[in-house]
Write an enzyme that holds these catalytic residues in place. Structure first.
Site, PDB file in Angstrom:
ATOM      1  N   CYS A  81      -0.618 -19.013 -16.140  1.00  0.00           N
ATOM      2  CA  CYS A  81      -1.510 -18.618 -15.302  1.00  0.00           C
ATOM      3  C   CYS A  81      -1.366 -17.248 -14.631  1.00  0.00           C
ATOM      4  CB  CYS A  81      -1.551 -18.869 -13.788  1.00  0.00           C
ATOM      5  SG  CYS A  81      -2.046 -20.382 -13.493  1.00  0.00           S
ATOM      6  N   LYS A 131      -2.815  -0.460  11.325  1.00  0.00           N
ATOM      7  CA  LYS A 131      -3.786  -0.025  10.319  1.00  0.00           C
ATOM      8  C   LYS A 131      -4.835  -1.131  10.342  1.00  0.00           C
ATOM      9  CE  LYS A 131      -1.364   3.237   8.063  1.00  0.00           C
ATOM     10  NZ  LYS A 131       0.217   3.278   8.803  1.00  0.00           N
ATOM     11  N   SER A 138       5.526   3.641   1.676  1.00  0.00           N
ATOM     12  CA  SER A 138       5.159   5.257   1.185  1.00  0.00           C
ATOM     13  C   SER A 138       6.671   6.109   1.920  1.00  0.00           C
ATOM     14  CB  SER A 138       3.831   5.506   1.746  1.00  0.00           C
ATOM     15  OG  SER A 138       2.947   4.680   1.907  1.00  0.00           O
ATOM     16  N   HIS A 196       0.296   4.629   0.685  1.00  0.00           N
ATOM     17  CA  HIS A 196      -1.300   5.426   2.262  1.00  0.00           C
ATOM     18  C   HIS A 196      -1.444   6.761   1.813  1.00  0.00           C
ATOM     19  CE1 HIS A 196      -1.677   1.823   4.902  1.00  0.00           C
ATOM     20  NE2 HIS A 196      -0.083   1.994   4.435  1.00  0.00           N
ATOM     21  N   CYS A 239       4.428 -24.201 -14.763  1.00  0.00           N
ATOM     22  CA  CYS A 239       6.036 -23.524 -15.008  1.00  0.00           C
ATOM     23  C   CYS A 239       6.964 -23.687 -14.202  1.00  0.00           C
ATOM     24  CB  CYS A 239       5.595 -22.213 -15.128  1.00  0.00           C
ATOM     25  SG  CYS A 239       5.266 -21.182 -13.542  1.00  0.00           S
ATOM     26  N   ILE A 255       0.749  -1.203  -0.055  1.00  0.00           N
ATOM     27  CA  ILE A 255      -0.162   0.162   0.008  1.00  0.00           C
ATOM     28  C   ILE A 255       1.127   1.378  -0.168  1.00  0.00           C
ATOM     29  CG2 ILE A 255      -1.551   1.416   1.249  1.00  0.00           C
ATOM     30  CD1 ILE A 255      -2.463  -1.489   0.118  1.00  0.00           C
TER      31      ILE A 255
END
Length: 475
Positions: A401, A249, A341, A49, A441, A47
């Site tokens: 995939c 969080k 971040s 943020h 694979c 993430i």
């Protein structure tokens, strides 16, 4: 003799490494593992943020917001996946809405752009699969998602292209200083440097204490996750948080840049800085907690579980400073969320600290910020045809995939440094990241590694050194 040696090749160390190659310096990054991005960087929520959560006035708040704004340009330069998908912090009752209001006010103080408190109806317009039990949410449009290990590998690759050096399997045993630093490795190699950057993640306190007086302690916080198939990833567009608590969080639900869905983490304080195990209790907790957010997730579509460690410093903030008693030793430590971040902004700050400490920074006029990586399935039909004409390896799909070609795998091997592992190729271009997790694979990728590096199949490792996949040829 190096001008700067960075200890730790996670996203913080890698960001600093690449930034320093913008100058005419002799720079090296040391990593105790056999590849970069092997610690917290490899196993997190991926993430970027927005910056409403860190307390105003902290380094976390300052560098989170600045770093967030840098990711769009950096991801383009480095050719890594990044998406500004926006985030939601959802509330289930009026007490939660008080938390939402506090986060909003804190975010405004932190200069987070576009923050809004929105109603239940507005939330459900954005995300129809969220629980009907919510009463509102904080909406942060600047939130994003990234491929964290891909981003870190790209930083190091670009740094190497611009003259930096990478030393893998380079675990630090001791640090001393006379006129310059002497870093002794576990294999007895000695490295001299004018400056040291400590970006050693959960081991940053150990590195710090080798040369400086003890001033902080790092506690590892283990978080466990579910990775779900891409069918589940289609159900959500935004990163969805519940209201945060003192330990983090909380359990989030988020799509990835590659279309999967991640659910997690929990937060468990542990003593073992190498413990990455999954537990039935933690995974059950994550499932039950996520059900508050949505009952639309089919956990039977899970394709993998993983765990990561966060470096929780006892001072409650990032540590970014030159030691006041050991000149030239700079900590970039305590990098729990939002470390990923904030990483680009932290790198700039470390360069500024080095400048103020006396390091002569002369611009590297030949610095090239751009790194290229072909992602075959993202090309147009015409581009694919032209590429296959030039190189037939792009006409062979190895990973069904993820639809990864032999050409992409060869490119990843050629760009890599040190001993390339099966998972090292996986992190670089994604064969084995899909539904079958390399069941089909994996053997073919091993054959390609062996052929391209001219090494025996038996010498290829899955991940860390000595994690051999094959022992001998069967009859």
């Amino acid at each position: 003799m190096y001008d700067v040696v960075i200890i730790g090749a996670g996203v913080i160390g890698a960001s600093i490494f690449r930034e320093l190659t913008k100058f005419n310096l002799k720079v090296a990054i040391l990593e105790k593992e056999n590849d970069v991005a092997m610690g917290t960087t490899k196993a997190n929520s991926a993430i970027i943020h927005a910056g409403y959560d860190p307390e105003n006035g902290t380094l976390m708040a300052k560098y989170n917001v600045i770093g967030n704004e840098m990711f769009e340009d950096l991801s383009k330069e480095l050719c890594v996946p990044f998406k500004r998908n926006g985030s939601l912090v959802i509330a289930f009752n009026e007490d939660d809405m008080k938390v939402i209001k506090h986060l909003y006010e804190n975010g405004i103080k932190n200069n987070v752009k576009g923050l809004k408190i929105i109603s239940k109806e507005e939330v459900l317009e954005l995300e129809a699969s969220i629980s009907d039990n919510i009463v509102g949410a904080l909406y942060a449009p600047t939130g994003g998602i990234v491929g964290p290990f891909e981003y870190t590998i790209a930083l190091v690759e670009n740094g190497v292209e611009n003259g930096g050096e990478v030393k893998l399997n380079a675990e630090v045993a001791s640090i001393t200083k006379d006129e310059v630093f002497t870093i002794k490795l576990k294999d007895d190699e000695e490295i001299k440097s004018k400056y040291i950057i400590n970006a050693a993640g959960v081991f940053a306190d150990k590195i710090h204490n080798m040369i400086c007086e003890e001033s902080f302690k790092i506690t590892p916080i283990r978080g466990e996750y579910y990775v779900l198939d891409k069918d589940e990833g289609k159900s959500f567009k935004h990163t969805i948080f519940q209201c945060p608590s003192k330990v983090g969080k909380g359990v989030l639900v988020t799509p990835t840049v590659h279309g999967n869905l991640i659910v997690g983490p929990n937060a468990q304080e542990i003593d073992d800085k190498d413990s990455l195990k999954n537990t039935a209790e933690a995974l059950e907790f994550i499932r039950e907690t996520a059900t508050r957010t949505t009952d639309k997730i089919n956990f039977r579509s899970s394709i993998r579980n993983f765990a990561g460690l966060r470096a929780d410093a006892d001072i409650g903030d990032f540590i970014i400073e030159e030691n006041n008693k050991v000149k030239g030793f700079i900590d970039a430590s305590g990098m729990k969320s939002p470390g990923l971040s904030a990483a680009p902004a932290i790198a700039n700050e470390v360069v500024e600290i080095l400048k103020n400490s006396g390091l002569n920074l002369v611009k590297n006029e030949s610095f090239n910020p751009y790194r290229k990586q072909i992602r075959f399935m993202e090309l147009s039909i015409e581009e694919k045809r032209e590429l296959i004409k030039k190189n037939k390896n792009y006409g062979r799909i190895i990973c069904r995939c993820e639809e990864i070609t032999e050409g992409e795998i060869i490119d990843a091997i050629k760009r890599s440094f040190g001993t390339i592992s099966l998972d090292g190729v996986k992190r670089r271009c994604r064969p084995g990241m899909g539904r079958c997790q390399g069941g089909f694979c994996g053997p073919r990728v091993q054959e390609i590694i062996a052929r391209e590096l001219n090494i025996p199949l038996e010498s290829i490792v899955l991940e860390k050194d000595e994690s051999y996949i094959l022992s001998e040829k069967s009859r």
